[in-house]
Scaffold this motif. Structure first.
Motif, PDB file in Angstrom:
ATOM      1  N   UNK A   1       8.118  -0.211   9.757  1.00 25.12           N
ATOM      2  CA  UNK A   1       8.820   1.105  10.146  1.00 25.12           C
ATOM      3  C   UNK A   1       7.599   2.266   9.643  1.00 25.12           C
ATOM      4  N   UNK A   2       7.405   3.025  10.392  1.00 23.26           N
ATOM      5  CA  UNK A   2       6.560   4.376  10.218  1.00 23.26           C
ATOM      6  C   UNK A   2       7.132   5.167   9.096  1.00 23.26           C
ATOM      7  N   UNK A   3       6.068   5.746   8.137  1.00 24.06           N
ATOM      8  CA  UNK A   3       6.712   6.462   6.986  1.00 24.06           C
ATOM      9  C   UNK A   3       5.837   7.648   6.878  1.00 24.06           C
ATOM     10  N   UNK A   4       6.548   8.849   6.284  1.00 26.95           N
ATOM     11  CA  UNK A   4       5.586   9.924   6.193  1.00 26.95           C
ATOM     12  C   UNK A   4       4.421   9.899   5.175  1.00 26.95           C
ATOM     13  N   UNK A   5       3.259  10.151   5.255  1.00 28.09           N
ATOM     14  CA  UNK A   5       2.455   9.747   4.271  1.00 28.09           C
ATOM     15  C   UNK A   5       2.606  10.701   3.181  1.00 28.09           C
ATOM     16  N   UNK A   6       2.310   9.990   1.748  1.00 32.41           N
ATOM     17  CA  UNK A   6       2.230  10.872   0.607  1.00 32.41           C
ATOM     18  C   UNK A   6       1.371  11.829   0.384  1.00 32.41           C
ATOM     19  N   UNK A   7       1.412  12.961   0.112  1.00 28.28           N
ATOM     20  CA  UNK A   7       0.532  13.982  -0.444  1.00 28.28           C
ATOM     21  C   UNK A   7      -0.484  13.474  -1.096  1.00 28.28           C
ATOM     22  N   UNK A   8      -1.640  13.921  -0.896  1.00 29.14           N
ATOM     23  CA  UNK A   8      -2.850  12.903  -1.426  1.00 29.14           C
ATOM     24  C   UNK A   8      -2.850  13.206  -2.817  1.00 29.14           C
ATOM     25  N   UNK A   9      -2.660  14.305  -3.604  1.00 32.48           N
ATOM     26  CA  UNK A   9      -2.558  14.402  -5.019  1.00 32.48           C
ATOM     27  C   UNK A   9      -1.283  13.408  -5.640  1.00 32.48           C
ATOM     28  N   UNK A  10      -0.322  13.597  -4.959  1.00 34.52           N
ATOM     29  CA  UNK A  10       0.829  12.753  -5.470  1.00 34.52           C
ATOM     30  C   UNK A  10       0.645  11.383  -5.539  1.00 34.52           C
ATOM     31  N   UNK A  11      -0.114  11.057  -4.353  1.00 36.12           N
ATOM     32  CA  UNK A  11      -0.475   9.492  -4.093  1.00 36.12           C
ATOM     33  C   UNK A  11      -1.334   9.087  -5.286  1.00 36.12           C
TER      34      UNK A  11
END
Length: 328
Positions: A1-11
C-alpha cells in the motif's frame, strides 16, 4: 500500500529512536510498557514547576463523581497576576493507558501560560485497564465541575475555559465537550484537539495504511481501546463519550482546533471529525501536517514543521481569547 512520505527532519528523528520505542503495544506487553512509562516519563514536582517563582502551583484533590475516588488536579498560573485568567483545562496523552498530569506542564507553561497570560489545570485521570470507561472521562468531568464552581478562589474566568489535550487527551477533550453539551455542564469557550484519538473501530483507510509505521499503529490502537472498553470493545453501541467518532450529532459544540499528521493512523478519523462539525454548522480549524507521524512535535521539536504546528495552535488560542474578550 502506498503511504505518504515522512517529512525529512521527522524521519531522521524517528530513525534515531531505534526499534524499541516503536514496538507495538500488545496485550502481552501492556503491563511492562506501563511500568516502563511510569518509571521513565518525566514527573516534575511542584517546586520544579514554580520555576524560581515565575508560577504559582497547587496540587489539588477534588471530589469525584458517581462514587468515584477523588481526582488530582495540578493548577498553575503566572505568579503575581491579579484578577481572573482564562483557563486551559488540559488532559494528557498516553493512549488512555499511560502518561501523567505533570509531564505535559513545562511545555504548556512555556508556550501558552506565559505568552497568553492564562492559567492551566492538568488532570490526573485514572488509566485503563485498571479503570475502564467511563471512569477516566468522569474524572475529567468531575475536575472541570469543581474548577468551574471554585473559579473565584482559583483566580480563573469561568466564562473563558478551553478544554484541550493531545492524542488520548484530545479524545477525552472531545468527549468532554460532548458530555458538557448533553449534561448541561459549564460552558466552554473552545476545544483544542491535538492528533486526537477518537475512533475505536480501526476501520479508517489511514489506520490500515500507516499500520507498522511511525510511533503508533493499528495494533497499539486496538490494545488501548480494548483496555479502555473491556467487554464493550467492538460493540455497535459504544457511546460517543467513549469514542467521539461514534457521535451522530456534532451540533452545539464550541469552536474546535484539530490538527493531525498526514502520515499517521488518526488522520482520517480526525479529518472526518472536523468535517462532521462543519456539516453540523459548527466551527473547526483543521491542520493536516504533511509528512508528520503521531506525536511528531514532541519527537522532533526543532523541526520546521513542528515549529509551524506549535505556532498555529498558539495563534488559534490567541484569536479565541481575543474574540472572547472583545465580545463582552
Amino acid at each position: 500500500m502506498a503511504v505518504p512520505p515522512f517529512d525529512p527532519e521527522l524521519s531522521v528523528a524517528l530513525e534515531s529512536l531505534g526499534n524499541g520505542p516503536r514496538e507495538p503495544v500488545t496485550p502481552g506487553n501492556l503491563a511492562a510498557r506501563q511500568e516502563r512509562d511510569a518509571a521513565t516519563r518525566p514527573r516534575p514536582t511542584a517546586e520544579d514547576l514554580r520555576a524560581d517563582g515565575r508560577f504559582e502551583v497547587a496540587e489539588l484533590s477534588v471530589p469525584g463523581l458517581r462514587d468515584g475516588p477523588d481526582v488530582t488536579l495540578v493548577s498553575v498560573r503566572p505568579a503575581g497576576r491579579e484578577g481572573p485568567l482564562p483557563l486551559l483545562y488540559y488532559l494528557h496523552g498516553g493512549a488512555m493507558i499511560m502518561g501523567n498530569a505533570w509531564s505535559v506542564l513545562p511545555r504548556i507553561l512555556r508556550e501558552w501560560v506565559l505568552p497568553l497570560d492564562m492559567a492551566v489545570i492538568s488532570v490526573e485521570y485514572r488509566l485503563a485497564p485498571r479503570t475502564r470507561y467511563p471512569g477516566p472521562l468522569e474524572d475529567c468531568y468531575a475536575g472541570l465541575l469543581w474548577a468551574a464552581g471554585h473559579a473565584a478562589e482559583l483566580g480563573i474566568d469561568a466564562d473563558r475555559v478551553i478544554v484541550g489535550g493531545k492524542s488520548a487527551g484530545g479524545g477525552l477533550a472531545a468527549a468532554l465537550a460532548l458530555l458538557i453539551r448533553d449534561r448541561g455542564g459549564p460552558g466552554i469557550l473552545g476545544q483544542l484537539l491535538l492528533c486526537p484519538m477518537l475512533d475505536d473501530r480501526g476501520h479508517t483507510f489511514s489506520s490500515h495504511q500507516m499500520s507498522g509505521l511511525g510511533l503508533w499503529d493499528l495494533i497499539s490502537g486496538e490494545t488501548a481501546w480494548k483496555a479502555l472498553l473491556g467487554d464493550r470493545y467492538g460493540a455497535a453501541d459504544v457511546p460517543p463519550y467513549a469514542a467521539p467518532a461514534r457521535a451522530t450529532d456534532l451540533s452545539g459544540l464550541p469552536p474546535a482546533f484539530i490538527d493531525v499528521g498526514s502520515a499517521e493512523m488518526f488522520r482520517d478519523e480526525d479529518v472526518a471529525y472536523a468535517n462532521g462539525i462543519w456539516q453540523a454548522g459548527g466551527q473547526a480549524e483543521l491542520h493536516v501536517w504533511p509528512g508528520a507521524y503521531h506525536g511528531f512535535d514532541g519527537m522532533a521539536p526543532q523541526a520546521a514543521i513542528s515549529k509551524d504546528a506549535r505556532d498555529a495552535r498558539t495563534r488559534w488560542l490567541r484569536r479565541l481569547l481575543a474574540h472572547s474578550s472583545s465580545s463582552r
